[in-house]
Write an enzyme that holds these catalytic residues in place. Sequence first.
Site, PDB file in Angstrom:
ATOM      1  N   ASP A 455     -18.472 -26.015 -23.167  1.00 27.26           N
ATOM      2  CA  ASP A 455     -19.819 -26.566 -23.170  1.00 27.26           C
ATOM      3  C   ASP A 455     -20.846 -25.451 -22.965  1.00 27.26           C
ATOM      4  O   ASP A 455     -20.550 -24.419 -22.353  1.00 27.26           O
ATOM      5  CB  ASP A 455     -19.938 -27.609 -22.049  1.00 27.26           C
ATOM      6  CG  ASP A 455     -21.169 -28.474 -22.200  1.00 27.26           C
ATOM      7  OD1 ASP A 455     -21.746 -28.503 -23.305  1.00 27.26           O
ATOM      8  OD2 ASP A 455     -21.570 -29.130 -21.219  1.00 27.26           O
ATOM      9  N   GLU A 512     -25.628 -29.350 -29.756  1.00 22.49           N
ATOM     10  CA  GLU A 512     -26.335 -30.297 -28.897  1.00 22.49           C
ATOM     11  C   GLU A 512     -27.844 -30.173 -29.104  1.00 22.49           C
ATOM     12  O   GLU A 512     -28.338 -29.153 -29.583  1.00 22.49           O
ATOM     13  CB  GLU A 512     -26.017 -30.014 -27.432  1.00 22.49           C
ATOM     14  CG  GLU A 512     -24.571 -30.205 -27.038  1.00 22.49           C
ATOM     15  CD  GLU A 512     -24.359 -29.949 -25.557  1.00 22.49           C
ATOM     16  OE1 GLU A 512     -24.133 -30.921 -24.831  1.00 22.49           O
ATOM     17  OE2 GLU A 512     -24.407 -28.779 -25.139  1.00 22.49           O
TER      18      GLU A 512
END
Length: 862
Positions: A455, A512
């Site tokens: 992430d 994202e």
Amino acid sequence: MITKKKILVVEDNAINRMMLEEILSPEYTMLEAENGQEALSVLEREQDTVSLILLDIVMPVMDGYTFLSIVKADPVLSSIPVIVTTNSDSEEDEVTALSHGATDFVIKPYKPQIILHRIASIISLRETAAMINLVQYDRLTQLYSKEFFYQKVREAFAQHPEQRYDLLCSDIENFKLVNDVFGLPAGDKLLCDLADLLLRHAGHHGICGRIQADQFVCLLERDWDYTDDMFIESAEEINALSKPMTVVIKWGIYPIEDKSLSVEQMCDRAILAAHSIKGQYGKYFATYDDALRGKLLRQQAITDNMESALAGGQFEVYLQPKYRIADERLAGAEALVRWNHPEWGLQLPGEFIPLFEKNGFITKLDQYIWDRACAILRDWDDRGLPPISISVNVSRADIYNADLADILTHTVEKYGLPPSRLHLEITESAYTENPSQIILTVSRLRELGFIIEMDDFGSGYSSLNMLNEMPIDVLKLDMKFIQNETAKPQSQGALRFIMALARWMHLDVVAEGVETRSQLERLREIGCDYVQGYYFAKPMPCGEFQELLKKQEEIAALELEEAWKSKDELPERVLLVVDEDPQYRAAVRGTFEDQFQIAEAENETAAMDCLNRHKGKLAAVILSMTLPGVGDPTLLQTLLRERSVWEVPIIATGPAGSSCELTALQLGANDFESKPHQQESLRRRTLRVIQNAAAWRRERALRDEAFRDYLTGLLNRRGLDAAAASLRMEDTPIAVYLFDLDHLKEINDTFGHQEGDQIIKTFSDLLRSHTREGDFLCRLGGDEFVAVIKRMSSEATALKKGEEICRAVQQDCRSGRIQATCSAGLVLWDGAGTMAEAVDQADQALYRAKANHKGGCCLWKG
């Protein structure tokens, strides 16, 4: 056995030393020196063990006063008490001895009881003072210890109730890094320098203490204003002493208004003020105020409520949809947490997650979210919804839990899910803290079947070498990184580099924070796989996400029904049902016979027969995992291994709650339906996997088209790059050829480009006939071609192959009276460097081949 204390006797008279030996030896160990110089040598060896010195004044070499002056000037020796012994009983001599630093004065001749009493008394006083000093003062910096600082502050308040005070606290940023990089001695020196600075600036108007590690505190009378210049000057002074280190110090100030608070609370508030500007460039000090007080009270309220909130189900899972860029369809979700407090309302994670990470509660909350995510997936499966995956967060604290793998495995097994349905997100910065530990832990999770996502990639500092070693499956690009890069067309090379890196590592990429159509198109252009962000949808409650999933499935089903109306769009209309139960096969026939031609098989032999008869026409296979011969599971493995049917989707069936589902999905089945089930559920699952397979085939066809040269069908430059990324060490040594067709321009000019194109097609067919199916053939453009032939045994063999192709061109490629010829450059590549570098080396060899004579092959040797 109690060790005797040591006394150093400095006396030039041997008889006096003998007398003292007789007096002292029963209780003390005596060290002897005949003059001051010799005594200094003894102290150099025994300074830590000497409890007291008996010193004569009149001595040769170095007298007693000179010795005393040297000892008292030494910070280590000055604490040793000294009793001066002399024949004179004059008051002047006694005053002179005491002024030089002597502790006591004894007149000769010695009186045993008196001298023993004085020695015992002085040693006791020294030891008591040392113990008090140890309690009252910090050993390293000599500032007040924490407890004694608190006491001195309380005394100051009592003695001067009208005086107003401020409490200052210092905090050195990244002090642990100073110790790690420069060593503990350098760290200790820095602390001592900072303590000296506090003492100099506080003077007689303040009280200074060290409360822990790199945190110092000072009580000051409030008679000045605090400015940046004041703290900048202090920082410059410290950095001048601590070179080559550059030290950043943050200061917190608590103006004392309520003296009824404990001093410890006051210090905590000053420290909180310092922490509030940690990591902020250009901020040197902060003052504790109502805002910080509110923050402190808020954090305490959160801490007080967190356990009951978890027990009461106040933490809710929200889902952030994840979309596949290729068709803009829903492809997964990320689980986020919201705190729905009965009084405070809905709390966003930024409010409580950082605090939970500090106090350790994050591990409990993470495990709760993992459990809820799996429960949601199980519910969707039971409803017959698409089997998408959910990504969950794994915090730094979770990584160091020795039971992490067992906890996660138990969670997915509890709900009958394969581990691959639960994606584990680990932030990039976590990998840099303890790489060996995290790689070991995550490798274990990956071996168990969990999908690992890195992430916030692009926000940390992982090296390319470390990235290559990390066990990951998916890169999630940091939100700010995406927004910045897509906003600056002139500086978007980093995104292309990341995508090339991901392809080389065979990783999927999720972007994202996608908020605009232009960002989406930019990501589509560079080959990103998935996106999530407000452009598509915000995080939403599970119920809303479920409706979104159902709506998408209904649209997909309608699209598929429309596609079936056209025979040309879906010619494979056979559905193979392999099941031992004839009633079950009949039920499936009734469900699908209006849409498919149904083929049935009751055992493995019949299934293989159907497979061969309908090869190339199968739309899907519904396969029982309890069929005799499948349990091992031979038939499923055969279906997946058969090259002719590997694109055909397989829906496995089996009893609920058994290991069949996990086995089937691990072996590669596209979906699983638990028995007993509703036929409508099976219909929806089957149509969905058929649609997904068709979409995948279309996507692959488009990708293949983009990677192919339109004229020859060989790879183009882009296709060569993609193919090169799939090469492995077992393919080496690799022969890389660069071929150039001679006379092609002359043929084009004389007979036209159509004739030239025919020569190019003929040469491409010739390349195919002289290479293997697994080798890579590419048309770079114009008349240049690349051939990548794997596992070439030797340079001689490679040269022979190149010459063979060049000779074949002379025989087969002719247009009218013009004979086309071919020159080639060759490099034997070991996989080091890039394919582009290997082609460049082959180009250099090609130049030499053309310089020598046309129609030959030349080997590059550097």
